[in-house]
Scaffold this motif. Structure first.
Motif, PDB file in Angstrom:
ATOM      1  N   GLU A   1       0.822  -1.215   0.000  1.00  8.40           N
ATOM      2  CA  GLU A   1       0.000   0.000   0.000  1.00  8.40           C
ATOM      3  C   GLU A   1       0.855   1.264   0.000  1.00  8.40           C
ATOM      4  O   GLU A   1       0.469   2.288  -0.568  1.00  8.40           O
TER       5      GLU A   1
ATOM      6  N   ASP B   1       0.677   4.314  -2.729  1.00  8.50           N
ATOM      7  CA  ASP B   1       0.621   5.751  -2.451  1.00  8.50           C
ATOM      8  C   ASP B   1       1.660   6.503  -3.280  1.00  8.50           C
ATOM      9  O   ASP B   1       1.374   7.569  -3.864  1.00  8.50           O
TER      10      ASP B   1
ATOM     11  N   TRP C   1      -7.167   5.763  -4.027  1.00  9.82           N
ATOM     12  CA  TRP C   1      -7.274   5.283  -2.632  1.00  9.82           C
ATOM     13  C   TRP C   1      -8.130   4.020  -2.567  1.00  9.82           C
ATOM     14  O   TRP C   1      -9.121   3.861  -3.290  1.00  9.82           O
TER      15      TRP C   1
ATOM     16  N   ARG D   1      -6.061   2.147   3.585  1.00 11.15           N
ATOM     17  CA  ARG D   1      -4.921   3.048   3.433  1.00 11.15           C
ATOM     18  C   ARG D   1      -5.193   4.380   4.119  1.00 11.15           C
ATOM     19  O   ARG D   1      -6.344   4.757   4.361  1.00 11.15           O
ATOM     20  N   ASP D   2      -4.114   5.077   4.446  1.00  7.72           N
ATOM     21  CA  ASP D   2      -4.261   6.388   5.067  1.00  7.72           C
ATOM     22  C   ASP D   2      -4.952   7.352   4.108  1.00  7.72           C
ATOM     23  O   ASP D   2      -4.723   7.307   2.891  1.00  7.72           O
TER      24      ASP D   2
ATOM     25  N   ARG E   1      -4.660  10.521   2.904  1.00  5.56           N
ATOM     26  CA  ARG E   1      -3.794  11.693   2.782  1.00  5.56           C
ATOM     27  C   ARG E   1      -3.678  12.118   1.339  1.00  5.56           C
ATOM     28  O   ARG E   1      -3.845  11.321   0.431  1.00  5.56           O
TER      29      ARG E   1
END
Length: 863
Positions: free
Chosen positions: A846, A850, A856, A860-861, A863
């Motif tokens: 992941e 990114d 996304w 996952r974060d 951001r």
């Protein structure tokens, strides 16, 4: 009118006709008998207008069958046919078939029919069917179909009576009297029925089906009446059939022995009530009392008898008493053959505090008292407001005061339907009414007094069961599913604090553990809540005698009645409903609206707050003897009296899937022992105490030998197994969620225009490894569909262990423990591999996603 006489005809009896919808009537006479007619059955021919039939009772059990062809204007007597058996007072109904002219069915002991308009009759076949027929219905299209209603219930025939099908799932039994025993672990109920023998069965069973017809037995034939069971020996059962023919029945062998006392040389024949009393002494279970016009005593369970009174009745000849204003001749339409004798003792009572204090009540208006064990008797005072002749429905000596006695009086044969309950505090010398606020026209049949609280009493009436907490000043009708029909008798099973009611038409009803009624008071009702201590709870696994649950696979015609709720049953009272902001606002607006005031909306902020408020709840919390919470149960939160059952199980701690547990999910059985329960309320997430704690004892039902695991050790293993099952469910949920997670990554990579192909290859590799872990957990579904042997999965081994732990209290065998250890080792390996994927490889992938700017995906974060 006030004597036990049936005069089945009179000067106003006859056949009347209306041609204006019932506004006016005129009597038809041409061709009809001139004597006073008795009961009359009428039927109209469905084939020919104006043809009608009449079955008419006359005097001295005579009568006949008449037919009219001109709408009743003139009649022809076709035969002397009249209902046999117990007589026309019981049957006179006739039914004309819609399929053939002059085919008429006559309801009697054995159903008969005529196919020539009443000239001749023959029997309908009724093999394997109950007798005493009263109602008949036909099919509109099938001439051979009959639907018969009789004293045994409802029967169907498709071949005009050659064969019959019984509707076994209708609880229609008419019980006259009831008694209970003190058998362990479950007591039995016995009752005398209308023409369906004396029936005996358990109050509950240990299987999931509840109570079935197969759980019941017949102890004696005929119309069943007053039974009794030795309180110290449930194998000694007393039953009776009409005219007080008492038998002693051995439960072990099923053998019965007639024990009714009979006259010796020179003694007159006994006058026995149709439903005479039998009383087991409070002071000696071998001592019995029965009564004809005299009182009889036995000290050897009915083997021999001693008469201990003279004639305690008025000893009147009822044929010489006036009926409808005059004395009638012997040829009048009397009907007394299948009725009770007159001048009989109807009820007996013995003081629980003084074995020499006896009471006898009669059918002709007398209550007699003996204070020396029957050596001498005196006539008690007559309750005020009663005529000279009345029927004593019940007598009860008080359990707490030697001189207090209760009498239930019946005047319905005189057209007086008042509830009449009287109390004497001087051994019958004077009386006062304790009918209180019982409704009018509620004949009272039976009164029973609680063995702990003197002022707590129950009354069985013509329209249900009533309870008083104050000795009769005020009465409250019991609801909770009790039908609005006669309850002819009541009994209290003192060990279980159960009230058993014998209904006349809907079988037995049981109020389980009414002991909270002893604690209800004005002061208690003023408290916010009250939680009552429950009776002991039996610890066992419910049997599946026929498989499945309730009716199993037996079909809707298979009769079952529910057991009491399994486990510990808690009773509580809430003074007020638990309130939320929404319910408070709505109650306020309702009050304003009732006064005609405005009720504008409170504003969007308040409405949004109502939406966000957590649901209010009442919670019952069960703790073990160490104070550890075993279970929390959501309970009804509305004001009033409620009951809630804890099924003796721990909470199921497996993780929820899609916001819910699997159907049928439940935790392990808690071990027998002492538990406490308390009641609290939760409002907008804040919990506060309401009532309790109270103690409940959980007791083992079936005692096993030393070869079984101790219940505490079984509980410990089951909790360990539950924790392991929780881990299995957690791994399965994690596998399912992350398979979706990887699948979303693949989809996102496929949408990426300029991506690294190696990332997709890594995702596919992770997907395959997750699938292999799933297979280790749950097996290969494709191989399973082909029923092919495959490597044993964690789920398979867990299922083996759970089946051994959930269907037996014996405890895990060596094989089950071995399978548990193997499953645990497999899970450990799978979980280790999964953690490497989740904690290392998937996060690394992941991170690369990114960096590569891949859209996304879940996990996952943001951001």
């Amino acid at each position: 009118r006030d004597v036990a006489v049936l005069m089945d005809g009179g000067p106003e009896s006859g056949i009347h006709k209306s041609t204006d919808g019932g506004r006016t009537w005129r009597q038809l006479k041409t061709g009809l008998p001139g004597e006073y007619m008795g009961k009359i059955g009428l039927a109209l021919s469905p084939q020919k207008a104006g043809v009608m039939y009449a079955a008419i009772e006359l005097g001295a059990r005579t009568g006949g069958f008449w037919r009219s062809t001109d709408g009743g204007e003139s009649w022809e007597k076709r035969s002397d046919k009249i209902a046999g058996g117990t007589g026309p007072h019981y049957y006179t109904e006739i039914f004309a078939s819609p399929h053939a002219f002059d085919l008429v069915f006559y309801m009697e002991v054995r159903m008969s029919y005529t196919d020539d308009g009443g000239k001749t009759f023959q029997l309908v076949g009724e093999e394997h069917k109950h007798v005493d027929n009263h109602a008949l219905a036909f099919s509109a299209t099938d001439p051979d179909y009959l639907l018969a209603g009789c004293d045994g219930g409802i029967y169907e025939s498709w071949d005009r009576g050659k064969n019959w099908k019984f509707a076994a799932n209708l609880p229609l039994t008419q019980f006259y009297k009831v008694a209970v025993d003190y058998d362990e672990p479950f007591y039995h109920i016995i009752g005398g029925t209308q023409d369906n023998n004396t029936q005996y069965g358990p109050v509950r069973t240990d299987h999931v089906h509840g109570l079935r017809n197969a759980d019941w037995r017949v102890t004696l034939f005929g119309d069943g009446h007053q039974p009794a069971i030795d309180p110290t020996d449930p194998d000694v059962i007393y039953s009776s059939w009409q005219q007080s023919h008492f038998w002693r029945v051995d439960r072990v062998t099923g053998e019965g022995l007639p024990i009714r006392p009979e006259p010796l040389e020179g003694q007159p024949e006994g006058r026995w009530n149709w439903d005479g009393p039998i009383l087991i002494s409070h002071h000696d279970p071998a001592r019995l009392y029965v009564a004809s016009q005299q009182v009889w005593r036995s000290d050897d369970r009915g083997d021999s008898w001693t008469v201990i009174s003279g004639d305690l009745t008025r000893d009147e000849d009822r044929l010489l008493k006036p009926v409808m204003g005059r004395v009638w001749g012997i040829d009048a339409p009397w009907d007394l053959l299948a009725m009770s004798m007159y001048g009989t003792i109807t009820n007996l009572a013995e003081s629980p505090l003084d074995e020499k204090l006896l009471y006898a009540g009669t059918d002709d208006g007398l209550i007699q008292v003996s204070e020396d064990g029957g050596a001498t008797w005196r006539e008690a005072g007559k309750p005020s407001g009663l005529p000279d002749h009345f029927y004593v429905n019940d007598l009860k000596a008080d359990r707490f005061d030697r001189n207090t006695v209760y009498a239930v009086i019946d005047l319905h044969k005189s057209g007086d339907f008042r509830p009449l309950i009287f109390k004497s505090t001087n051994a019958g010398k004077s009386w006062k009414s304790i009918s209180g606020d019982l409704p009018e026209r509620h004949i009272v049949w039976r009164l029973v007094q609680d063995p702990i609280q003197a002022n707590l009493m129950f009354a069985g009436t013509e329209f249900g069961i009533f309870v008083t907490l104050d000795g009769g000043d005020s009465w409250l009708k019991l609801q909770g599913g009790v039908p609005n029909i006669p309850f002819r008798d009541l009994a209290i099973q003192e060990r279980e604090n159960d009230l058993v009611g014998a209904s006349f038409g809907r079988g037995f009803y049981v109020l389980d553990d009414y002991s909270p009624l002893r604690e209800i008071s004005e002061a208690a009702l003023a408290e916010p809540a009250q939680l009552f201590a429950p009776r002991r709870a039996w610890w066992y696994l419910q049997r599946q005698v026929l498989g499945g649950s309730e009716k199993a696979a037996q079909g809707a015609a298979f009769f079952t009645a529910p057991n009491p709720p399994f486990g510990a049953v808690f009773t509580y009272i809430l003074r007020d409903s638990v309130q939320t902001a929404l319910s408070i606002r709505q109650a306020s607006e309702k009050a304003l609206a009732a006064e005609g005031e405005d009720t504008p909306y409170p504003g969007w902020d308040e409405l949004r707050w109502e939406e966000l408020e957590d649901a209010a709840a009442v919670v019952l919390t069960v703790r073990n003897s160490d104070g550890v919470v075993v279970r929390q149960l959501n309970a009804p939160s509305s004001a009033g009296l409620h009951r809630l059952a804890w099924d003796l199980r721990h909470a199921d701690l497996r993780p929820e899937t899609d916001g819910k547990l699997d159907a049928g999910s439940r935790g392990p059985l808690a071990a027998p022992g002492t538990y406490t329960a308390s009641l609290s309320k939760r409002v907008d997430g804040v919990t506060s105490a309401l009532a309790g704690p109270v103690t409940v004892e959980v007791e083992r039902l079936h005692k096993r030998g030393s070869d079984s695991l101790a219940p505490a050790a079984l509980e410990s293993f089951q909790l360990e197994l539950a924790a392991f099952s929780d881990r299995v469910s957690t791994v399965n949920v994690a596998l399912n969620d992350n398979r979706v997670r990887v699948d979303r990554i693949k989809a996102a990579l496929q949408r990426t225009i300029d991506g690294d192909p190696g990332l997709y290859t890594t995702a596919v590799d992770l997907e395959k490894r997750l699938e292999q872990l799933v297979e280790g957990m749950r097996g290969n579904p494709r191989r399973s569909r082909y029923n092919d042997a495959e490597p044993v999965s964690v789920a398979y081994r867990l299922g083996v262990v759970q089946s051994g732990a959930s269907r037996s209290t014996y405890g895990p065998t060596a094989m089950h423990r071995e399978q548990y250890d193997l499953a645990a080792a497999q899970l450990e390996s799978i979980q280790a591999d999964l953690e490497v994927i989740l904690n290392e490889e998937l996060p690394s992938l992941e991170l690369l996603l990114d960096i590569a700017g891949v859209p996304w995906t879940m996990g996952r974060d943001m951001r």
